[in-house]
Design a protein around this motif. Structure first.
Motif, PDB file in Angstrom:
ATOM      1  N   ASP A 138     -21.505 -78.407 -51.706  1.00  0.00           N
ATOM      2  CA  ASP A 138     -20.261 -78.852 -51.769  1.00  0.00           C
ATOM      3  C   ASP A 138     -19.607 -77.160 -51.711  1.00  0.00           C
ATOM      4  OD1 ASP A 138     -18.104 -80.108 -51.525  1.00  0.00           O
ATOM      5  OD2 ASP A 138     -18.336 -81.246 -53.437  1.00  0.00           O
ATOM      6  N   ASP A 139     -18.018 -77.508 -50.835  1.00  0.00           N
ATOM      7  CA  ASP A 139     -17.295 -76.306 -51.409  1.00  0.00           C
ATOM      8  C   ASP A 139     -18.076 -74.584 -50.653  1.00  0.00           C
ATOM      9  OD1 ASP A 139     -15.880 -78.405 -53.262  1.00  0.00           O
ATOM     10  OD2 ASP A 139     -15.652 -77.105 -55.161  1.00  0.00           O
ATOM     11  N   GLU A 161     -14.003 -79.821 -45.273  1.00  0.00           N
ATOM     12  CA  GLU A 161     -12.931 -80.919 -45.531  1.00  0.00           C
ATOM     13  C   GLU A 161     -11.467 -79.998 -45.994  1.00  0.00           C
ATOM     14  OE1 GLU A 161     -15.127 -80.837 -50.072  1.00  0.00           O
ATOM     15  OE2 GLU A 161     -13.655 -78.950 -50.666  1.00  0.00           O
TER      16      GLU A 161
HETATM   17 MG    MG Z   1     -15.772 -79.316 -52.206  1.00  0.00          MG
END
Ligand code: MG
Ligand code: C2E
Ligand code: MG
Ligand code: MG
Length: 291
Positions: free
Chosen positions: A179-180, A236
């Motif tokens: 993620d990220d 995202e």
């Molecule tokens: Mg994220």
């Protein structure tokens, strides 16, 4: 406190250190009871595949409506819950809600995957993979419909401890996502050594890529290098159709963001899905989106 924002005076309330400490203390001590009182719930944000725009899955995002402090986002309480050693309780709660949701969809003939965010502290629990395996069995959900999202800094902070647990989760057939991506210190080369299937480009780059050529270059290179490592690339923070179109042109596989939908409580997600699902009688339903 007085400040001006855009010429207009803003009066903000800045809590003292003591008040912040007290609030964190209250959140931590009230957390278990808040689960029972149903103040804490799981919202779900849909993700769609590009370019065919089918619902690929949802991400579970926790919310707390606190009787005194009002609506709290995870950034306001997850760190305190982690520090207090209660992340296992939170993760179990979110996992159970997500698997129950996935089970209902399977019963309706829909194969929609659910993604649950993990904290690095979950990976310090040696029993975690066994617990997850038991939950998958209890709800009879195939492991490939469950994704765990981890931040790169989380995995990197203690790779010795995290790696064996990640390998175990991966060998169960669970999908693992970083993620990220792009915000931490690890490089794409390091990704090769992790048992992961997906990278999620951090929303800061996706939000910026319409106006900042640097952000655009970062997004483009994560898509290219992610693909060259055989990973699924998810973006995202897709808020504009221009961004979705650019990502589609780059070959990004999955998009998530306010353009598609905000995170929704369970009943509103159902309505959202129903409005976009073409059901062919007698056959497995297809989730076709018109976005
Ligand atoms: Mg994220
Ligand atoms: P994340 O996993 O990176 O989740 C994406 C965040 O971006 C979510 O914030 C989501 O609401 C927000 N977002 C989605 N689309 C857009 C968009 O188009 N524009 C903008 N500006 N934002 C968008 P949220 O729900 O506040 O969650 C924040 C973080 O809290 C998550 O970041 C995740 O790291 C953590 N978190 C959430 N739920 C859980 C949980 O159950 N367990 C753990 N350990 N962490 C959680
Ligand atoms: Mg996430
Ligand atoms: Mg985040």
């Amino acid at each position: 406190v007085r400040a001006t924002r855009g010429g207009e005076e803003v009066r903000g309330y800045v809590p003292s250190m003591g008040q912040i400490f007290l609030r964190r203390f209250q959140l931590v001590t009230q957390f278990r009871q808040s689960l029972e009182d149903e103040q804490v719930s799981v919202h779900y944000q849909p993700k769609i595949t590009l370019p065919n725009r089918q619902v690929q899955g949802v991400e579970a995002l926790v919310r707390w409506v606190h009787p005194e402090f009002g609506r709290l986002g995870p950034d306001e309480f997850v760190p305190a819950i982690e520090a207090a050693g209660l992340i296992g309780v939170l993760t179990s709660f979110v996992l159970e809600a997500s698997l129950r949701r996935a089970r209902k969809w399977l019963d309706e003939g829909l194969r929609i995957s659910v993604a649950v965010n993990l904290s690095v502290r979950n990976l310090a629990d040696e029993d975690f993979p066994a617990k997850v395996a038991r939950e998958l069995e209890r709800f009879d959900v195939p492991p490939e419909l469950l994704t765990f999202e981890l931040t790169e800094s989380g995995v990197m902070s203690d790779p010795q401890k995290a790696l064996p647990i990640l390998r175990e989760l991966h060998s169960l057939g669970i999908v693992l996502a970083v993620d990220d991506f792009g915000t931490g210190y690890s490089s794409l080369a390091y990704l090769r050594q992790l048992p992961v299937d997906q990278v999620k480009i951090d929303k800061s780059f996706v939000l910026g890529m319409g106006t900042d050529l640097g952000d655009l270059a970062v997004v483009r290179s994560i898509v290219e290098l992610g693909h060259s490592l055989g990973l699924t690339v998810v973006a995202e923070g897709v808020e504009e159709d221009v961004a979705r179109d650019q990502l589609e042109a780059m070959g990004c596989d999955v998009a998530q963001g306010y353009l598609i939908s905000r995170p929704l409580p369970e009943d509103r997600l159902e309505a959202w899905l129903q409005a976009r699902t073409a059901r062919s009688p007698g056959r497995h339903s297809e989730t076709v989106l018109t976005l």
